[in-house]
Design a protein around this motif. Structure first.
Motif, PDB file in Angstrom:
ATOM      1  N   GLY A  20       0.412  -0.955   0.462  1.00 37.24           N
ATOM      2  CA  GLY A  20      -0.065  -0.382  -0.091  1.00 37.24           C
ATOM      3  C   GLY A  20       0.844   0.657   0.087  1.00 37.24           C
ATOM      4  N   ALA A  21       1.942   1.338   0.904  1.00 32.77           N
ATOM      5  CA  ALA A  21       2.358   2.718   0.897  1.00 32.77           C
ATOM      6  C   ALA A  21       3.303   2.610  -0.597  1.00 32.77           C
ATOM      7  CB  ALA A  21       3.715   2.280   2.043  1.00 32.77           C
ATOM      8  N   GLU A  22       3.967   1.350  -1.005  1.00 33.02           N
ATOM      9  CA  GLU A  22       4.867   1.645  -2.336  1.00 33.02           C
ATOM     10  C   GLU A  22       4.082   2.678  -3.273  1.00 33.02           C
ATOM     11  OE1 GLU A  22       6.335  -1.248   0.644  1.00 33.02           O
ATOM     12  OE2 GLU A  22       4.940  -0.856  -0.060  1.00 33.02           O
ATOM     13  N   SER A  23       2.391   1.679  -3.116  1.00 35.41           N
ATOM     14  CA  SER A  23       1.663   1.910  -4.749  1.00 35.41           C
ATOM     15  C   SER A  23       1.285   3.374  -3.936  1.00 35.41           C
ATOM     16  CB  SER A  23       0.367   1.511  -4.146  1.00 35.41           C
ATOM     17  OG  SER A  23       0.779  -0.280  -4.668  1.00 35.41           O
ATOM     18  N   ARG A  52       8.190   1.024 -12.465  1.00 35.33           N
ATOM     19  CA  ARG A  52       6.634   1.496 -12.426  1.00 35.33           C
ATOM     20  C   ARG A  52       6.840   2.690 -12.281  1.00 35.33           C
ATOM     21  NH1 ARG A  52       3.411  -3.030 -10.340  1.00 35.33           N
ATOM     22  NH2 ARG A  52       4.114  -4.723  -9.905  1.00 35.33           N
ATOM     23  N   ILE A  53       8.254   3.103 -11.819  1.00 34.84           N
ATOM     24  CA  ILE A  53       7.851   5.220 -11.681  1.00 34.84           C
ATOM     25  C   ILE A  53       7.898   5.557 -12.782  1.00 34.84           C
ATOM     26  CG2 ILE A  53       9.391   6.736 -10.632  1.00 34.84           C
ATOM     27  CD1 ILE A  53      10.237   5.163  -8.666  1.00 34.84           C
ATOM     28  N   PRO A 175      -6.085  12.034   2.601  1.00 38.22           N
ATOM     29  CA  PRO A 175      -5.974  10.627   2.022  1.00 38.22           C
ATOM     30  C   PRO A 175      -5.158   9.501   0.446  1.00 38.22           C
ATOM     31  CG  PRO A 175      -8.102  11.768   1.480  1.00 38.22           C
ATOM     32  CD  PRO A 175      -6.932  12.848   1.914  1.00 38.22           C
ATOM     33  N   ASN A 176      -5.832   8.225   0.761  1.00 37.08           N
ATOM     34  CA  ASN A 176      -4.404   7.756  -0.626  1.00 37.08           C
ATOM     35  C   ASN A 176      -5.092   8.698  -2.053  1.00 37.08           C
ATOM     36  OD1 ASN A 176      -2.896   6.835   1.032  1.00 37.08           O
ATOM     37  ND2 ASN A 176      -4.312   4.918   0.830  1.00 37.08           N
ATOM     38  N   GLY A 177      -4.316   8.591  -3.519  1.00 35.41           N
ATOM     39  CA  GLY A 177      -5.178   8.711  -3.944  1.00 35.41           C
ATOM     40  C   GLY A 177      -5.077   8.327  -5.736  1.00 35.41           C
ATOM     41  N   TYR A 178      -5.680   8.071  -7.053  1.00 39.69           N
ATOM     42  CA  TYR A 178      -6.265   7.118  -7.499  1.00 39.69           C
ATOM     43  C   TYR A 178      -6.433   7.888  -8.541  1.00 39.69           C
ATOM     44  CZ  TYR A 178      -6.802   4.296  -3.261  1.00 39.69           C
ATOM     45  OH  TYR A 178      -6.487   3.789  -2.382  1.00 39.69           O
ATOM     46  N   VAL A 285      -7.255  -1.046  -1.046  1.00 37.11           N
ATOM     47  CA  VAL A 285      -8.377  -2.034  -1.689  1.00 37.11           C
ATOM     48  C   VAL A 285      -9.821  -1.655  -1.971  1.00 37.11           C
ATOM     49  CG1 VAL A 285      -6.494  -4.451  -1.864  1.00 37.11           C
ATOM     50  CG2 VAL A 285      -8.249  -4.278  -0.099  1.00 37.11           C
ATOM     51  N   LEU A 286      -9.704  -1.433  -0.751  1.00 35.12           N
ATOM     52  CA  LEU A 286     -11.928  -1.115  -0.670  1.00 35.12           C
ATOM     53  C   LEU A 286     -11.760  -0.031  -1.720  1.00 35.12           C
ATOM     54  CD1 LEU A 286     -12.406  -1.619   2.986  1.00 35.12           C
ATOM     55  CD2 LEU A 286     -12.939  -1.960   1.588  1.00 35.12           C
TER      56      LEU A 286
END
Length: 365
Positions: A20-23, A52-53, A175-178, A285-286
């Protein structure tokens, strides 16, 4: 890499596997094209992770730690890098990197703004590894060093402030972003309903609860199949197979996929996603599953309630009866109602967690 005083560091404990942190780190960097970066892994790096970068001006180095003592020595190596590059900011990711970055900041004579990153809750502090507890306690002692502390979970922020990890005035919630994609609404006329779960085989993920949920649903003669992916979630894992046996389940009841590289295909192939964890921060994942149109259910961990935005889809930790009940009630709904319920969470996630917005907020801290 010549920084000209504008380089930004990202310090992470290990950069060999995608978690999660790496993503989140990779997404932030790839969506901040104008800023030069250096990713510093205290332990190792892998070619797969580096590839991936996609940022055009990002260097990845590893400091080579492989045990607790050498991890402490990386504080001196990191300080040497800071002295050489004079970074504008140093972002550290998770407890070990936070502790080492604080030590390096004290050791270096060129001071950079230090921002800690916390991506974990304290739901199960007693169950954490000894090294994790030590890193938390060291950081607690050094909490005067960082300028800010970024939390990806509102619940985790409150827990850490109460624990004394940092003063509330230093906390920032991001929060995380996608990076969202087109999605197709699920067709809930199909049977069986395909359930999915994703995560490594670890006590914190509480797969016993997940498997008990499936056992309860099957006992109600509901037509469901379960697919699970993640590190260690395969037939070669004897501990996992023994767990299934102890619950009276077999490989006919659960499809074990192991590590999956094509997660979009995984999410597209399931109807319902279940998180059964005992502890989480901001469960990626949610949000990912919801963004693909899945109906999502979770135990009450981290920011799961905020992500799902539907209290009917949340159950207490370790309560397989309540979690199974939530899912059974959803399955009993007419197909068009199921689609409407799932779509509500999908649109909530896609509206609030776009990576462009989140990356900008992150780097503005």
């Amino acid at each position: 890499m010549k920084s000209n005083g504008a380089i930004i560091y990202h310090v992470i404990t290990n950069f060999t596997e995608l978690g999660g942190a790496e993503s989140a780190l990779i997404r932030v960097i790839n969506n901040s094209q104008s800023t030069p970066f250096k990713v510093i892994s205290l332990m190792a790096k892998s070619l797969d992770m580096v590839d991936r970068i996609t940022h055009p001006n990002c260097e990845v180095i590893a400091l080579g730690s492989n045990n607790a003592l050498s991890l402490l020595r990386t504080a001196f190596k990191l300080a040497a890098n800071i002295n050489r590059d004079a970074p504008l900011k140093v972002y550290s990711w998770m407890y070990h990197a936070n502790a080492i970055s604080a030590m390096a900041s004290l050791l270096s004579f060129k001071k950079a703004h230090l921002v800690w990153g916390v991506r974990h809750s304290l739901d199960d502090y007693s169950g954490e590894k000894r090294s994790t507890k030590l890193a938390i306690q060291i950081s607690k002692l050094l909490n005067f060093v960082p300028d800010k502390v970024i939390y990806c979970s509102q619940k985790a922020q409150m827990q850490h402030e109460q624990f004394g990890y940092n003063s509330p005035c230093k906390s920032v919630y991001v929060p995380n972003g996608y990076a969202f994609h087109d999605f197709q609404a699920k067709n809930y006329n199909n049977t069986p309903i395909v359930l999915g779960a994703a995560g490594r085989f670890h006590e914190a993920k509480d797969y016993r609860t997940l498997f008990n949920v499936v056992k309860r649903l099957k006992a109600q003669r509901l037509s469901v199949d379960l697919r699970v992916c993640g590190r260690g979630m395969n037939e070669q894992n004897k501990e996992l197979i023994a767990l299934l046996d102890s619950l009276g389940l077999s490989l006919d009841d659960v499809t074990l996929l192991g590590e999956v590289n094509d997660m979009p295909s995984f999410y597209q192939g399931i109807d319902v996603f279940i998180l059964s964890s005992k502890t989480e921060g901001f469960p990626n994942v949610l949000a990912e599953a919801a963004s693909y149109g899945c109906a999502v259910f979770s135990t009450d961990v981290g920011d799961a309630p905020y992500i799902i935005n539907n209290s009917d889809h949340i159950a207490p930790v370790k309560d397989d009866a309540k979690l199974a009940g939530c899912i059974a009630r959803f399955i009993s709904l007419p197909p068009e109602v199921k689609e409407k319920v799932a779509l509500k969470t999908t649109m909530h996630v896609r509206t609030n967690f776009s990576i462009e917005t989140i990356a900008r907020r992150f780097l503005e801290v």
